[in-house]
Scaffold this motif. Structure first.
Motif, short mmCIF file in Angstrom:
data_model
loop_
_atom_site.label_atom_id
_atom_site.label_comp_id
_atom_site.label_asym_id
_atom_site.label_seq_id
_atom_site.Cartn_x
_atom_site.Cartn_y
_atom_site.Cartn_z
N GLU A 75 -2.32 -0.49 -8.33
CA GLU A 75 -3.05 -1.49 -9.11
C GLU A 75 -4.38 -0.93 -9.62
N ILE A 76 -4.91 0.07 -8.90
CA ILE A 76 -6.14 0.73 -9.33
C ILE A 76 -5.85 1.96 -10.16
N PHE A 132 0.83 -1.19 0.00
CA PHE A 132 0.00 0.00 0.00
C PHE A 132 0.87 1.25 0.00
N PRO A 133 0.44 2.32 -0.69
CA PRO A 133 1.22 3.56 -0.70
C PRO A 133 1.09 4.34 0.60
N ARG A 161 -15.23 -5.20 -9.11
CA ARG A 161 -14.68 -5.06 -7.75
C ARG A 161 -13.68 -3.91 -7.69
N ASN A 162 -12.82 -3.83 -8.70
CA ASN A 162 -11.84 -2.75 -8.79
C ASN A 162 -12.54 -1.40 -8.76
N ASN A 163 -13.59 -1.25 -9.56
CA ASN A 163 -14.27 0.04 -9.69
C ASN A 163 -15.00 0.43 -8.42
N TRP A 178 -9.60 -2.10 0.57
CA TRP A 178 -8.98 -2.99 -0.41
C TRP A 178 -9.28 -4.45 -0.07
N GLU A 179 -9.05 -4.81 1.16
CA GLU A 179 -9.20 -6.22 1.54
C GLU A 179 -10.66 -6.68 1.43
#
Length: 521
Positions: free
Chosen positions: A410-411, A30-31, A471-473, A41-42
């Motif tokens: 990743e997103i 994670f940043p 899920r990403n969106n 995220w999880e």
């Protein structure tokens, strides 16, 4: 045996996708050490995601959600039940009325010169046939004048009239380019272009009221065909008349009837199509709320339209946007239950009729517009969000830069930010906020195959959804809402003004008009 196999196939599909994302979540760097971002995220990218189950219920069980239909009402009630279960305040906000209409079944058969069941359906807001009817098919001619058309009109009495351009080929262009010689492709296109020019030139001579004039002249039904330029895919819109049945046929079957009629081979059809008009019904949005704790009169809005056309299930237009924002609200409630600013979700009605629901919301809730930090709208298909323009808000880029710095790459890594961008002069429900002007942004996915294959078509079904991307969106929307809520500064409202001829300012856009409160006004 099939009853046992099919559920296992779908469960395996969902579990496999979820397991992949769960492994990714475990390996994620994670940043930021922000626990809210990590929890989102999880939960959003892993096995805790509810995107698959929500989308399946909305598209398969409830199905299409045409404005004013029982399906739209059922989808709203379903949304309210989900939000209640998640502990999120939600309500229907009525803003007017609409013409209620309920679809029944459609059966269309060719009965002469041979027998064939045709692929087609009744168009939205069309009357049914009140039982089976039979009629000969005639093709509307290409005429040189309105007077010539008037002279032809008596021939339609008792007939089913084909009123669309009959495509010479229903083979997609890419197939021609891949397999035919260059000379063959050129000849096909030249012949098609010539046929289209002749047809639409005749249409201009007739006038825009031709369909109703055919209905008034005694036609039994109006037959249409609108091809999407893709294999087996057709655009499904509303009926050209409210007084006689309007039916859409596939490109192939419409072409079959047109050729038979044109060559004097006496096509005859049997139509049994059911529908019911329900009178005026309430028009409404579904609005959910997580109250702000420090700045309750400032707002972050998650936005997606709930209504759809009803040629299929409205999966990518716009169940995916609906589920995306539902999931984002669920993640926010779990990971960020006490936001700094108030977070709203708007599931709009009437987007397909001209942004009716969101325009009414902006007019009826001036406190939200005045206090808007940012609205994030999604309304185009599956695939990951890959493009966000700042809509001409000159100070928005700095805020997105800060927000993106805390979201996993990743997103964000495949998203292009257009800074400062230009205001859209068309599009979706974000326009209802930009018109004020208030900061509204469109979270846009890849367009080409959406436009060709699922946008307003008979193939916009559950199976087209890509759940890794959904899920990403949803996770992106939750993280953006969180960052916008926590931002110590307001997103400024300074905007670029387009030069003359390129749209001007917000007040000059055709979308920036008073809300429409009924089907008739």
């Amino acid at each position: 045996m099939m009853n046992r196999i099919l559920p296992r196939v779908f469960l395996a599909f969902a579990a496999c996708a979820g397991a992949t994302e769960a492994r990714d979540a475990a390996a994620q760097t994670f940043p930021t050490d922000d626990p809210v971002i990590r929890q989102m995220w999880e939960e959003g990218m892993g096995e805790g995601s509810q995107a698959f189950d929500l989308a399946q219920a909305l598209t398969d069980s409830i199905g299409p959600r045409l404005m004013g239909s029982p399906g739209f009402e059922a989808s709203a009630d379903w949304l309210l039940s989900k939000y209640e279960a998640w502990g999120i305040e939600a309500e229907k906000q009525e803003y007017g009325t609409w013409t209620g209409w309920d679809r029944g079944y459609s059966h269309i058969d060719l009965i002469a010169p041979r027998v064939r069941s045709l692929e087609g359906m009744l168009l939205a807001w069309s009357p049914g046939t009140d039982g089976p009817v039979e009629a000969d098919v005639v093709l509307m001619p290409s005429v040189g004048s309105r007077e010539e058309f008037d002279a032809w009109l008596p021939a339609v009495a008792g007939k089913a009239v084909a009123i669309s351009f009959p495509e010479p080929t229903c083979r997609e262009d890419q197939s021609w380019e891949d397999h035919a010689t260059e000379a063959t492709v050129e000849r096909m296109r030249a012949a098609r272009d010539e046929a289209r020019r002749a047809w639409f030139g005749g249409m201009r001579n007739v006038g825009g009221d031709f369909a109703q004039r055919i209905a008034d002249a005694g036609a039994v039904a109006l037959l249409t065909g609108r091809w999407s330029q893709g294999w087996g895919v057709d655009k499904i819109f509303s009926s050209p008349s409210r007084t006689v049945p309007g039916l859409h046929l596939s490109c192939e079957d419409y072409g079959l009837l047109a050729r038979l009629a044109e060559r004097g081979q006496s096509p005859r059809v049997r139509i049994d199509a059911r529908a019911e008009f329900l009178g005026d019904v309430p028009a409404f949005n579904v609005v959910g709320r997580i109250p702000g704790t420090e700045l309750p009169d400032e707002y972050v809005v998650l936005s997606a339209h709930l209504d759809s056309w009803d040629g299929a299930s409205g999966a990518t237009d716009n169940a995916t946007g609906t589920i995306m924002m539902m999931e984002a609200m669920r993640l926010l409630k779990a990971a960020y239950p006490n936001p700094r600013r108030t977070i709203l979700v708007g599931h709009w009605g009437g987007e397909e009729q001209g942004l009716i629901g969101s325009t009414a919301f902006a007019a009826d809730n001036p406190e939200v517009v005045d206090g808007l930090q940012a609205a994030f709208n999604q309304d185009n298909g599956t695939w990951r969000i890959d493009y966000i323009r700042m809509q001409g808000f000159t100070g928005a880029g700095a805020h997105f830069g800060r927000w993106f710095s805390k979201i996993p790459v990743e997103i964000t890594g495949h998203i292009e930010l257009d800074i400062p961008g230009v205001p859209e002069t068309g599009g979706s429900d974000h326009m209802s906020f930009i018109c004020k002007p208030a900061p509204g942004f469109r979270l846009q996915s890849n367009y080409p195959d959406y436009r060709q294959y699922t946008w307003h078509t008979n193939r916009d079904t559950f199976d087209k959804i890509v759940f890794d991307d959904l899920r990403n969106n949803a996770t992106l929307a939750a993280m953006l809402a969180y960052q916008a809520s926590e931002d110590p500064e307001r997103v400024p409202r300074d905007t670029r003004v387009l030069p003359a001829g390129r749209g001007g300012g917000p007040g000059q856009w055709p979308q920036c008009r008073p809300p429409r409160r009924s089907a008739g006004g």
